[in-house]
Each structure stands twice: as C-alpha cells, then as structure tokens.
Design a protein around this motif. Structure first.
Motif, PDB file in Angstrom:
ATOM      1  N   MET A 114      -2.246  10.281  13.948  1.00 46.52           N
ATOM      2  CA  MET A 114      -3.409   9.648  14.856  1.00 46.52           C
ATOM      3  C   MET A 114      -4.905  10.054  13.817  1.00 46.52           C
ATOM      4  N   VAL A 115      -4.761   9.286  12.816  1.00 45.75           N
ATOM      5  CA  VAL A 115      -6.180   9.450  12.003  1.00 45.75           C
ATOM      6  C   VAL A 115      -6.980   8.461  12.299  1.00 45.75           C
ATOM      7  N   ALA A 116      -8.336   8.339  11.509  1.00 44.85           N
ATOM      8  CA  ALA A 116      -9.332   7.341  11.620  1.00 44.85           C
ATOM      9  C   ALA A 116      -9.328   5.985  11.199  1.00 44.85           C
ATOM     10  N   THR A 117      -8.839   6.112   9.932  1.00 39.29           N
ATOM     11  CA  THR A 117      -9.042   4.767   9.067  1.00 39.29           C
ATOM     12  C   THR A 117      -7.781   4.276   8.134  1.00 39.29           C
ATOM     13  N   GLY A 118      -7.739   3.313   7.728  1.00 44.84           N
ATOM     14  CA  GLY A 118      -6.667   2.890   6.998  1.00 44.84           C
ATOM     15  C   GLY A 118      -6.685   3.895   5.764  1.00 44.84           C
ATOM     16  N   GLU A 131       0.735  -2.785   4.817  1.00 49.61           N
ATOM     17  CA  GLU A 131       0.989  -2.176   3.356  1.00 49.61           C
ATOM     18  C   GLU A 131       1.569  -0.745   3.326  1.00 49.61           C
ATOM     19  N   ALA A 132       1.245  -0.028   4.554  1.00 46.19           N
ATOM     20  CA  ALA A 132       1.963   1.189   4.753  1.00 46.19           C
ATOM     21  C   ALA A 132       3.499   0.920   5.064  1.00 46.19           C
ATOM     22  N   THR A 133       3.848   0.027   5.839  1.00 49.12           N
ATOM     23  CA  THR A 133       5.305  -0.255   6.301  1.00 49.12           C
ATOM     24  C   THR A 133       5.815  -0.573   4.926  1.00 49.12           C
ATOM     25  N   ALA A 134       5.421  -1.261   4.054  1.00 52.67           N
ATOM     26  CA  ALA A 134       5.996  -2.083   2.967  1.00 52.67           C
ATOM     27  C   ALA A 134       6.454  -0.569   1.961  1.00 52.67           C
ATOM     28  N   ARG A 135       5.250   0.197   1.735  1.00 52.52           N
ATOM     29  CA  ARG A 135       5.465   1.279   0.953  1.00 52.52           C
ATOM     30  C   ARG A 135       6.387   2.389   1.527  1.00 52.52           C
ATOM     31  N   THR A 156      -6.011   3.022  14.986  1.00 55.78           N
ATOM     32  CA  THR A 156      -6.436   1.761  14.921  1.00 55.78           C
ATOM     33  C   THR A 156      -7.037   1.451  13.400  1.00 55.78           C
ATOM     34  N   VAL A 157      -6.206   1.073  12.692  1.00 54.90           N
ATOM     35  CA  VAL A 157      -6.279   1.063  11.189  1.00 54.90           C
ATOM     36  C   VAL A 157      -6.430  -0.382  10.617  1.00 54.90           C
ATOM     37  N   GLY A 158      -5.998  -1.480  11.537  1.00 59.27           N
ATOM     38  CA  GLY A 158      -6.255  -2.952  10.891  1.00 59.27           C
ATOM     39  C   GLY A 158      -4.853  -3.184  10.445  1.00 59.27           C
ATOM     40  N   PRO A 159      -4.570  -4.670  10.746  1.00 53.55           N
ATOM     41  CA  PRO A 159      -3.172  -5.283  10.260  1.00 53.55           C
ATOM     42  C   PRO A 159      -3.009  -5.078   8.736  1.00 53.55           C
ATOM     43  N   ARG A 160      -3.882  -5.114   7.775  1.00 51.55           N
ATOM     44  CA  ARG A 160      -3.990  -5.005   6.188  1.00 51.55           C
ATOM     45  C   ARG A 160      -3.286  -3.615   6.005  1.00 51.55           C
ATOM     46  N   ALA A 161      -3.830  -2.672   6.620  1.00 52.92           N
ATOM     47  CA  ALA A 161      -3.290  -1.257   6.079  1.00 52.92           C
ATOM     48  C   ALA A 161      -1.970  -0.966   6.871  1.00 52.92           C
ATOM     49  N   MET A 162      -1.830  -1.600   8.107  1.00 54.20           N
ATOM     50  CA  MET A 162      -0.441  -1.323   8.494  1.00 54.20           C
ATOM     51  C   MET A 162       0.946  -1.835   7.828  1.00 54.20           C
ATOM     52  N   ARG A 180       7.667  -6.822  14.715  1.00 54.97           N
ATOM     53  CA  ARG A 180       7.288  -6.170  13.388  1.00 54.97           C
ATOM     54  C   ARG A 180       6.225  -5.420  13.473  1.00 54.97           C
ATOM     55  N   PRO A 181       5.986  -4.046  12.842  1.00 56.51           N
ATOM     56  CA  PRO A 181       4.902  -3.314  12.689  1.00 56.51           C
ATOM     57  C   PRO A 181       3.892  -4.076  12.093  1.00 56.51           C
ATOM     58  N   GLY A 182       2.576  -3.899  12.577  1.00 57.75           N
ATOM     59  CA  GLY A 182       1.521  -4.883  12.247  1.00 57.75           C
ATOM     60  C   GLY A 182       1.040  -5.703  13.548  1.00 57.75           C
ATOM     61  N   ASP A 183       1.869  -6.054  14.329  1.00 57.62           N
ATOM     62  CA  ASP A 183       1.563  -6.879  15.211  1.00 57.62           C
ATOM     63  C   ASP A 183       0.836  -5.946  16.444  1.00 57.62           C
ATOM     64  N   GLY A 184       1.103  -4.912  16.475  1.00 53.95           N
ATOM     65  CA  GLY A 184       0.210  -3.989  17.260  1.00 53.95           C
ATOM     66  C   GLY A 184      -1.122  -3.912  17.005  1.00 53.95           C
ATOM     67  N   GLN A 185      -1.286  -3.772  15.744  1.00 55.78           N
ATOM     68  CA  GLN A 185      -2.738  -3.717  14.933  1.00 55.78           C
ATOM     69  C   GLN A 185      -3.475  -5.060  15.186  1.00 55.78           C
TER      70      GLN A 185
END
Length: 292
Positions: A66-70, A106-110, A98-104, A166-171
């Motif tokens: 529960m952090v603030a940014t991507g 990328e994090a899921t893939a890594r 709330t970090v946005g789809p792009r950050a989510m 899939r993770p990212g859809d929530g974002q």
C-alpha cells in the motif's frame, strides 16, 4: 480451509493504516513495515512492527503493498532492499495501491521468476470507509489467487468485485474510477466558484444542488469542505489527484483514447501543486478557482 492468514503489510499511509487495523482486528496476523516509526506506533498493538520491508514479507501468506506510486512499488519489490528476494513461490502479492496499469503489468512480469501469485486490488472509498472495512476494492487476478486473498478482502471491503482475470485489470478499472472522481471534484469546485462570483449564497447553492440531477458523491462530499473552507486537514491531498490524473491520461494515451475533461482537470491539479497547495485537501480547487 484455514481463513486466518499471516500478512506482511508494507505502507501505512492515510489509507494503509486503517486498512491494516481492520485486517488485524478481523483475526489475521499482520506484521507491517513503514518508514515512519510514528506510523508503526499508531497501529500497535493490533499490528506487529517489522524493522524492514523484507522482515515484514518473509514467511507471510500474503504480502499487501500500500504505497503511493509506481516507482515506490518497484522499489519495494526490486530495489536495493526489495522484498522479491525473500518471497517464496507460494507467496501471494496483493497490490492495493493506485499505481496504474503500466506499473502493475511490469511488476507482475518481473515477479514471475519468484511467484506467479499476484492480485491487483486498488481501493476506493476514502479514510472513513477504510476505518469501517467498507471500501470498494477492484480485484483482478486468477480465480485461485483471488480466493487465497478473499479473507483479507472481506475484512477491508464492503464490495470487492472481480473485474478481470489478470493483474492490471484492477488498475484499469481504478483509472476509470479516478477519471470520474477527479473530474467531479474539479467540476464541484468550478460550480461553487461560479456561484460565489455571482454573489450567491454558496452554502445554499450546495444544499439545493444536492437535491437534484446535479448531485454527485464528490459534489456532496468535497462540496461540504469547499463551503466550510476546510482545506488544511488533507483527508485526500491534492497531490494524490496530480498523480492519479497523470495515470488516467497516461493510460488513455496508451490506447489512443481522447480524455479532454480529464486532461483539463489534470491541469487544474497541476496548477494547485505549482502554487504550493499539494498537501492541502483536494477540495482546495474551489479556492484556487475563485481567486480574483
């Protein structure tokens, strides 16, 4: 199945603090880390304290972030003291920021070489609803992963619909939510500033408009703060909408979708931060617009 989970909790901001408390009071074993010692003291003794993010995450069934940014999410997971190294293949990572789809994405893939169990679960509802466990949580992930996190979601949320597999859809859902919220706050400020400029009783205008078709949650909620000029106690800081409207316009740009109202609202929030109002309540847009 045992529904009592061990939870590593990272991030005790305005929302993370009450969310961690309702989770612990629902019977889950929560160990938290935050850079602020005062934040850790505020959740004791219900929530145990860890000396580092890694210590909070190690051995947990679910790690809630529960952090603030991507960039903060990336640092928590993969930075110099990132938690990825102490996660197991069985660990579920639940990102509630709330970090946005792009950050989510990328994090899921890594995370895949470490764990494939990722739940994307951004929240909406504000601090008051966080305290009562009545948040809206927009959940995405595989059926099994969501099921593993469901006891925590039930503790924190009044409504936690699964909005994607899939993770990212929530974002992506949260981006739509924040577009509406950000535009509605800006519209409320603009409407009441117009009322003020025309010499109307702003409090009466707010009261009357809330009984008709112009009513909205944000007009009612933020409008009350605008009328009372309660800008110093930041229940939701203007800086949050600088970030979130940036996520909206970034997501729209990726799919080549025009969002002219969101773009205009984003410029208003950016103006507010430039004028030194970023830590004020986001209802301060009213004061910003009525300045003459």
């Amino acid at each position: 199945m045992n529904t009592t989970l061990s939870v590593g909790w990272i991030g005790l901001g305005a929302m993370g603090t009450p969310m961690s408390l309702v989770t612990a009071r629902a019977g889950h074993r929560v160990t938290a880390y935050d850079m602020s010692p005062q934040a850790l003291e505020a959740v004791a003794p219900d929530v145990a304290s860890a000396e580092s993010a890694r210590a909070a995450a190690e051995g947990a069934d679910v790690v809630v972030i529960m952090v603030a940014t991507g960039p903060q999410l990336e640092a928590v997971l993969f930075g110099e003291a990132g938690i990825a190294e102490v996660l197991s293949p069985e660990t579920t990572v639940m990102v509630m920021s709330t970090v946005g789809p792009r950050a989510m994405d990328e994090a899921t893939a890594r995370l895949l070489p470490t764990t494939s169990h990722v739940v994307d679960a951004p929240v909406s509802g504000g601090v008051a609803r966080a305290r009562t466990g009545d948040l809206l949580v927009m959940v995405s992930g595989t059926e099994d992963d969501v099921a593993s996190a469901r006891p925590l979601l039930d503790a924190m949320a009044g409504n936690a619909p699964v909005v994607g597999g899939r993770p990212g859809d929530g974002q992506r859902f949260k981006v739509v939510n924040q577009l509406l919220c950000g535009v509605h706050i800006a519209a409320a400020g603009e409407a009441l500033a117009l009322a003020d400029s025309m010499g109307l009783d702003v409090a009466q205008c707010h009261e009357v408009m809330n009984t008709g078709a112009a009513a909205s949650f944000m007009f009612n909620d933020r409008g009350q703060r605008m009328v009372a000029e309660e800008f110093d106690e930041a229940r939701s800081a203007l800086n949050i909408f600088v970030k979130d409207m940036g996520l909206v316009t970034d997501a729209a740009r990726q799919v080549e979708q025009p969002v002219p109202l969101a773009a205009s609202a984003e410029q208003l929030y950016l103006r507010g931060r430039r004028e030194g109002l970023g830590l004020k309540d986001d209802s301060v847009v009213y004061d910003l617009l009525r300045r003459r």
